[in-house]
Design a protein around this motif. Sequence first.
Motif, PDB file in Angstrom:
ATOM      1  N   LYS A  22       0.834  -1.210   0.000  1.00 11.45           N
ATOM      2  CA  LYS A  22       0.000   0.000   0.000  1.00 11.45           C
ATOM      3  C   LYS A  22       0.866   1.257   0.000  1.00 11.45           C
ATOM      4  O   LYS A  22       0.561   2.226  -0.682  1.00 11.45           O
ATOM      5  CB  LYS A  22      -1.009  -0.005   1.147  1.00 11.45           C
ATOM      6  N   ARG A  35      -3.430   9.700 -10.707  1.00 12.46           N
ATOM      7  CA  ARG A  35      -4.515   9.365  -9.781  1.00 12.46           C
ATOM      8  C   ARG A  35      -5.065   7.972 -10.056  1.00 12.46           C
ATOM      9  O   ARG A  35      -4.855   7.405 -11.128  1.00 12.46           O
ATOM     10  CB  ARG A  35      -5.633  10.392  -9.888  1.00 12.46           C
ATOM     11  N   GLN A  36      -5.803   7.467  -9.073  1.00 17.34           N
ATOM     12  CA  GLN A  36      -6.408   6.138  -9.199  1.00 17.34           C
ATOM     13  C   GLN A  36      -7.246   5.990 -10.460  1.00 17.34           C
ATOM     14  O   GLN A  36      -7.211   4.951 -11.108  1.00 17.34           O
ATOM     15  CB  GLN A  36      -7.341   5.867  -8.013  1.00 17.34           C
ATOM     16  N   THR A  37      -7.994   7.016 -10.783  1.00 14.93           N
ATOM     17  CA  THR A  37      -8.869   6.953 -11.951  1.00 14.93           C
ATOM     18  C   THR A  37      -8.073   6.676 -13.209  1.00 14.93           C
ATOM     19  O   THR A  37      -8.472   5.847 -14.035  1.00 14.93           O
ATOM     20  CB  THR A  37      -9.650   8.275 -12.107  1.00 14.93           C
ATOM     21  N   LYS A  47     -11.375   0.756 -10.129  1.00 12.43           N
ATOM     22  CA  LYS A  47     -10.985   1.796  -9.174  1.00 12.43           C
ATOM     23  C   LYS A  47     -11.236   1.337  -7.739  1.00 12.43           C
ATOM     24  O   LYS A  47     -10.469   1.638  -6.840  1.00 12.43           O
ATOM     25  CB  LYS A  47     -11.739   3.089  -9.470  1.00 12.43           C
ATOM     26  N   SER A  48     -12.316   0.587  -7.529  1.00 14.91           N
ATOM     27  CA  SER A  48     -12.624   0.093  -6.181  1.00 14.91           C
ATOM     28  C   SER A  48     -11.524  -0.844  -5.675  1.00 14.91           C
ATOM     29  O   SER A  48     -11.178  -0.831  -4.489  1.00 14.91           O
ATOM     30  CB  SER A  48     -13.976  -0.617  -6.165  1.00 14.91           C
ATOM     31  N   SER A  51      -8.542   1.276  -4.729  1.00 13.28           N
ATOM     32  CA  SER A  51      -8.816   1.940  -3.457  1.00 13.28           C
ATOM     33  C   SER A  51      -8.561   1.002  -2.282  1.00 13.28           C
ATOM     34  O   SER A  51      -7.986   1.402  -1.265  1.00 13.28           O
ATOM     35  CB  SER A  51     -10.268   2.422  -3.434  1.00 13.28           C
ATOM     36  N   ARG A  52      -8.955  -0.249  -2.428  1.00 12.85           N
ATOM     37  CA  ARG A  52      -8.706  -1.242  -1.368  1.00 12.85           C
ATOM     38  C   ARG A  52      -7.210  -1.490  -1.193  1.00 12.85           C
ATOM     39  O   ARG A  52      -6.741  -1.703  -0.073  1.00 12.85           O
ATOM     40  CB  ARG A  52      -9.427  -2.545  -1.680  1.00 12.85           C
ATOM     41  N   LYS A  55      -5.850   1.360   0.855  1.00  6.32           N
ATOM     42  CA  LYS A  55      -6.276   1.284   2.261  1.00  6.32           C
ATOM     43  C   LYS A  55      -5.575   0.153   2.998  1.00  6.32           C
ATOM     44  O   LYS A  55      -5.593   0.105   4.224  1.00  6.32           O
ATOM     45  CB  LYS A  55      -7.784   1.082   2.342  1.00  6.32           C
TER      46      LYS A  55
END
Length: 90
Positions: A22, A35-37, A47-48, A51-52, A55
């Motif tokens: 991470k 960026r993530q996008t 993207k989800s 994001s995980r 995190k």
Amino acid sequence: MSIYFFTQFEFSYIFHITLHFKERFAEAMKMKNIRQTQVSTDTGIPKSTLSRYLKGSYEPKTDNLHTLAAYFGVTEAWLTGHNNDPTNPR
């Protein structure tokens, strides 16, 4: 349903990879100023899921790890915290 108990070594190894991944994933995005996008669009990884990863609640499977390492131009070993040189696999 079966329950699996991790040995101390297995737990430490999994925790090590998740913790370092991470941080390294965030660092790779910062180095490329991306960026993530954009990562999601370019790699096809939802993207989800990204994001995980950020995190620390999810670790990448081998195919996604390979895809992200190639995308950022770094080694898989660096992304997982097994190497401090992002471009040298040793």
